[in-house]
Each structure stands twice: as C-alpha cells, then as structure tokens.
Design a protein around this motif. Structure first.
Motif, PDB file in Angstrom:
ATOM      1  N   GLY A 151       0.822  -1.207   0.000  1.00  0.00           N
ATOM      2  CA  GLY A 151       0.000   0.000   0.000  1.00  0.00           C
ATOM      3  C   GLY A 151       0.850   1.248   0.000  1.00  0.00           C
ATOM      4  O   GLY A 151       2.047   1.209   0.325  1.00  0.00           O
ATOM      5  N   GLY A 152       0.228   2.376  -0.352  1.00  0.00           N
ATOM      6  CA  GLY A 152       0.912   3.662  -0.336  1.00  0.00           C
ATOM      7  C   GLY A 152       0.035   4.710   0.329  1.00  0.00           C
ATOM      8  O   GLY A 152      -1.185   4.565   0.378  1.00  0.00           O
ATOM      9  N   ALA A 153       0.653   5.767   0.824  1.00  0.00           N
ATOM     10  CA  ALA A 153      -0.058   6.754   1.640  1.00  0.00           C
ATOM     11  C   ALA A 153      -0.730   7.846   0.830  1.00  0.00           C
ATOM     12  O   ALA A 153      -1.672   8.480   1.307  1.00  0.00           O
ATOM     13  CB  ALA A 153       0.925   7.396   2.626  1.00  0.00           C
ATOM     14  N   GLN A 154      -0.273   8.099  -0.409  1.00  0.00           N
ATOM     15  CA  GLN A 154      -0.567   9.356  -1.086  1.00  0.00           C
ATOM     16  C   GLN A 154      -1.808   9.322  -1.968  1.00  0.00           C
ATOM     17  O   GLN A 154      -2.046  10.255  -2.727  1.00  0.00           O
ATOM     18  CB  GLN A 154       0.645   9.785  -1.930  1.00  0.00           C
ATOM     19  N   LYS A 155      -2.625   8.295  -1.841  1.00  0.00           N
ATOM     20  CA  LYS A 155      -3.804   8.217  -2.707  1.00  0.00           C
ATOM     21  C   LYS A 155      -5.064   8.134  -1.846  1.00  0.00           C
ATOM     22  O   LYS A 155      -5.538   9.142  -1.329  1.00  0.00           O
ATOM     23  CB  LYS A 155      -3.636   7.062  -3.689  1.00  0.00           C
ATOM     24  N   GLY A 156      -5.616   6.944  -1.631  1.00  0.00           N
ATOM     25  CA  GLY A 156      -6.834   6.845  -0.843  1.00  0.00           C
ATOM     26  C   GLY A 156      -6.667   7.249   0.611  1.00  0.00           C
ATOM     27  O   GLY A 156      -7.627   7.670   1.255  1.00  0.00           O
ATOM     28  N   LEU A 157      -5.456   7.134   1.139  1.00  0.00           N
ATOM     29  CA  LEU A 157      -5.208   7.528   2.528  1.00  0.00           C
ATOM     30  C   LEU A 157      -5.027   9.037   2.691  1.00  0.00           C
ATOM     31  O   LEU A 157      -4.907   9.524   3.815  1.00  0.00           O
ATOM     32  CB  LEU A 157      -3.988   6.784   3.081  1.00  0.00           C
ATOM     33  N   MET A 158      -4.961   9.763   1.563  1.00  0.00           N
ATOM     34  CA  MET A 158      -5.014  11.238   1.585  1.00  0.00           C
ATOM     35  C   MET A 158      -3.812  11.884   2.269  1.00  0.00           C
ATOM     36  O   MET A 158      -3.912  12.979   2.832  1.00  0.00           O
ATOM     37  CB  MET A 158      -6.310  11.712   2.266  1.00  0.00           C
ATOM     38  N   LEU A 159      -2.658  11.240   2.223  1.00  0.00           N
ATOM     39  CA  LEU A 159      -1.442  11.756   2.845  1.00  0.00           C
ATOM     40  C   LEU A 159      -0.436  12.189   1.781  1.00  0.00           C
ATOM     41  O   LEU A 159      -0.573  11.852   0.602  1.00  0.00           O
ATOM     42  CB  LEU A 159      -0.813  10.667   3.717  1.00  0.00           C
ATOM     43  N   PRO A 160       0.615  12.916   2.171  1.00  0.00           N
ATOM     44  CA  PRO A 160       1.690  13.196   1.215  1.00  0.00           C
ATOM     45  C   PRO A 160       2.418  11.901   0.844  1.00  0.00           C
ATOM     46  O   PRO A 160       2.330  10.890   1.550  1.00  0.00           O
ATOM     47  CB  PRO A 160       2.622  14.128   1.997  1.00  0.00           C
ATOM     48  N   PRO A 161       3.173  11.909  -0.243  1.00  0.00           N
ATOM     49  CA  PRO A 161       4.014  10.753  -0.566  1.00  0.00           C
ATOM     50  C   PRO A 161       5.087  10.555   0.501  1.00  0.00           C
ATOM     51  O   PRO A 161       5.474  11.503   1.186  1.00  0.00           O
ATOM     52  CB  PRO A 161       4.660  11.138  -1.901  1.00  0.00           C
ATOM     53  N   GLY A 162       5.554   9.308   0.628  1.00  0.00           N
ATOM     54  CA  GLY A 162       6.659   9.063   1.543  1.00  0.00           C
ATOM     55  C   GLY A 162       6.381   8.034   2.609  1.00  0.00           C
ATOM     56  O   GLY A 162       7.206   7.842   3.512  1.00  0.00           O
ATOM     57  N   MET A 163       5.236   7.362   2.522  1.00  0.00           N
ATOM     58  CA  MET A 163       4.920   6.288   3.466  1.00  0.00           C
ATOM     59  C   MET A 163       4.280   5.143   2.690  1.00  0.00           C
ATOM     60  O   MET A 163       3.456   5.366   1.805  1.00  0.00           O
ATOM     61  CB  MET A 163       3.970   6.780   4.565  1.00  0.00           C
TER      62      MET A 163
END
Length: 402
Positions: free
Chosen positions: A198-210
């Motif tokens: 998973g990545g943070a910057q799409k559905g989780l609405m966070l900046p890139p980098g997690m």
C-alpha cells in the motif's frame, strides 16, 4: 488563469491519480511540534496507527509501515519472501506492473510476464491455466496490481485467489493496492493475500513518503527461509520494534500524525460509504467521457477502476499538449501517459478527499479544455455527469426516507 498572470487564481484542481488532495484536517494534524520518537508520546501514537491501519487493510495480521514510497514496499515484499532465481508470475497491466517486473529482474528473480494490451486487468482464467502448467511448482509468487494506476483497470483479487486455489498451486499471492486502498473494497485476510503493498498518497489522503506491507502467516513463514539481501526492508527488525511501539530507525513522525487522522476520517465516513462515493464519482466521469464521444482506456467494464479514468485522445491529437493547455488556461492537472500509449491518453483521478462538486469542476474544466484544444468531441459531457449525480443522490435520499 491567463497567460500574463503572475500567479494562479483560486485552488488548483489536482486530478492526477495521486498524490490526491490533502484534507485540511490532515494538514493540521501534521502541523505539530516534533516529538521524541523514543518517548512515551510517540509510543502511544505508533501503537494507535499500527493497530488502526489493520482495519483499512481488513487484516488482523501485522502491517509494516515504511518511510518510503510504494516502490520501496514493492521491494520489501519481494526481498523478505523470495530467493535468488525464484520464478514469479506477473501480468502486464500497464506501466507500473512493468516497473515491478523490472525491479524483480534487478533483484535476481525471474519474472514471467503475461502480456496484455494494457486495456484490461488480470484475467483469473489465464492465471489459473498458467499455474496448472507449472507442475513442478517453480513459480513462487503471483504478483498483481489491484488497480493499474497508468490505465485505470481494476483486477478482481477475490477471483484471482480462487484461480490460484483451483490450480492447486502453493505460490505466494502479492497484491499492489497503492491506487485502490481506502478507495474500493479490499480484504487482505478474507481474500487470502500473502503480502499487500500500500501507499499513503492516494486513498489515505497523505503526502508521498509512506508505504505498507500487510502480511499473512504464510508470508511470515516464507520470510524465515528467504535469502535475498535486506536490511532497511527487514520485516523482523520492524516487527520486533513495533511490538513495543517503536521503529528500528527514525520514522516519519509527522506522517504518522497524518495517518492517525486519515484512519479516523475514513471510519467516520464509513468504509462502505467511502467505496460508494468513489464508485459514484467514477461512473459520473465515465458518463461524461461517453457523452463527449471519446474512448475509455479500459475496454471491458468488468475491469473499470473506481479511482482513475483514462481517456484516449483521437488520432492526431497529442494528449500531453492537451494536458499542458488545460493547466495553463484552467489550472487543472491530469495524469500523464506512459509507454506504448505515451501522448495518446490522459488520466482523470477521482480519488481521496474528492466530492461531487470538485469532480464537476474538473469535468467542466475538461470540457472547456477539449473545446479550446480543438479536440473533436460532443458537448454535454459535464451535463451527463451532473444528471447521473443528481439521480444517484436522489436514489440515496429515497432509500433513506423508506
């Protein structure tokens, strides 16, 4: 926005397929003083998000949180479970599947790529047939993108799990949910996925980098015999420290504050409501595209993405030139095109903290940009989307009244 303006006016319409718009609540959650990442305040935060993020993946098993983009989580999934020379089965659903395949080769693995025209998701029947032919069980993992970000095609993960089982094959099942997690239904445990990326910057609405690895017991067992080199990516190191609420290295503390807010927001809306919202926005977008008389990149409706709609531009019209024109005149950004479709399509992202009015602004801007660019199309795409949204909300209101 005019050519001689020294600054864009109003908010930028960010409709790339991620990073998605950052909600103010998440920005405020991250706008805090730095805390000691070895202290009790951090420990409480870490324990809260490490447990809370499991509810987004729908798992009771460990979820590893990396300070890295999704590409790092791809590598972590491979190096923690596999051995040099292991065969993998992957599907050429688009640019990002191709990049994961390239990474596997660089790591000394042997990926087998099932080709497609990039306009469909992974076909369970083809996966099952391929695995049945592997009598010696040399294929050690099946690696699939749930949602191919470059094309807007969604693969049926539950059906793919059944295909692996029906073939009687013991391969690990790895799924990239970078552009689908927290936007459409996903069930790590129920669907028998061994490693979910998973990545943070799409559905989780966070900046890139997690990024994330959600694990299964089978994946953890495979990790015990994996000999591919890993240090930063090591699950063991992470899980040992996570058990007591810490990380083996300095984590992205502010991102963890944001993740805590993201998890709260998703559950306040309700995950089923989140998924229904994304489905509604996606259908509205597709209706606009059809009304314009343009072609949707995903050619089979059963693979339609709820987060991204890619549009093919008519022959002789450069999609990158169109994107540049739309940005210059209407301050809207679309996703670019890749590989064999470079310059032939653009992608509208409708994911994350996006609502109906934000989408309507984007679709109206797109229709104006199509006219300004001289791209052949019919008028009325924005109206078709609006009519659908009114109907969808009317149905919801009637159901609530009943």
């Amino acid at each position: 926005m005019t050519k001689n303006s020294s600054r864009p006016i109003g908010r930028h319409f960010l409709h790339i397929p991620g990073p998605s718009p950052l909600p103010d609540r998440i920005l405020r959650a991250m706008d805090t003083p730095i805390i000691d990442h070895r202290g009790p305040e951090f420990q409480a935060l870490a324990k809260r998000v490490l447990e809370g993020v499991k509810t987004i993946f729908k798992t009771t098993k460990p979820v590893i949180i990396y300070t890295a983009t999704g590409t790092g989580a791809w590598e972590a999934a491979l190096v923690n479970t596999l051995n040099p020379g292991d065969r993998l089965l992957m599907v050429e659903t688009g640019q990002f599947a191709s990049l994961w395949k390239t990474m596997a080769g660089k790591l000394g693995l042997k990926p087998e790529f099932i080709p497609t025209d990039w306009r469909i998701g992974a076909d369970p029947n083809v996966i099952e047939d391929t695995l049945r032919k592997d009598k010696a069980h040399e294929i050690k993992a099946v690696c699939i993108l749930h949602n191919e970000t470059s094309t807007g095609c969604l693969s049926p993960i539950a059906e793919l799990r059944k295909a692996i089982d029906d073939a009687g094959h013991p391969a690990l099942f790895m799924v990239d949910t970078i552009s689908s997690l927290a936007s459409t239904d996903y069930r790590h445990d129920e669907w028998g996925v061994d490693v979910t990326i998973g990545g943070a910057q799409k559905g989780l609405m966070l900046p890139p980098g997690m990024s994330f690895n959600a694990l299964s017991d089978k994946a953890l067992a495979a990790a015990k015999s994996s000999t591919l080199p890993k240090s930063f990516w090591s699950w063991d190191d992470m899980m040992n420290m996570n058990k007591i609420g810490f990380f083996p290295y300095t984590p992205a503390t502010q991102m963890l504050h944001g993740l805590a807010a993201s998890i709260e927001m998703l559950h306040e809306e309700g995950l089923d409501n989140v998924f229904a919202r994304h489905d509604r926005l996606a259908e509205a977008t597709r209706r606009a595209v059809r009304a314009w008389g343009l072609e949707i990149m995903c050619r089979d409706p059963k693979y339609y993405s709820p987060t991204i709609t890619a549009l093919l531009t008519p022959p002789g019209h450069d999609a990158d030139a169109f994107r540049n024109l739309a940005l210059e005149h209407f301050n809207i950004s679309y996703g670019m095109s890749f590989g064999k479709y470079a310059g032939k399509m653009f992608r509208i992202g409708h994911l994350g903290d996006t609502n109906d009015l934000m989408l309507m602004g984007a679709l109206a801007g797109t229709e104006m940009a199509l006219a300004l660019a001289g791209i052949p199309h019919k008028k009325g795409g924005a109206q078709a989307a609006m009519d659908y949204l009114v109907s969808a909300h009317g149905s919801s209101a009637q159901a609530a009244a009943e």
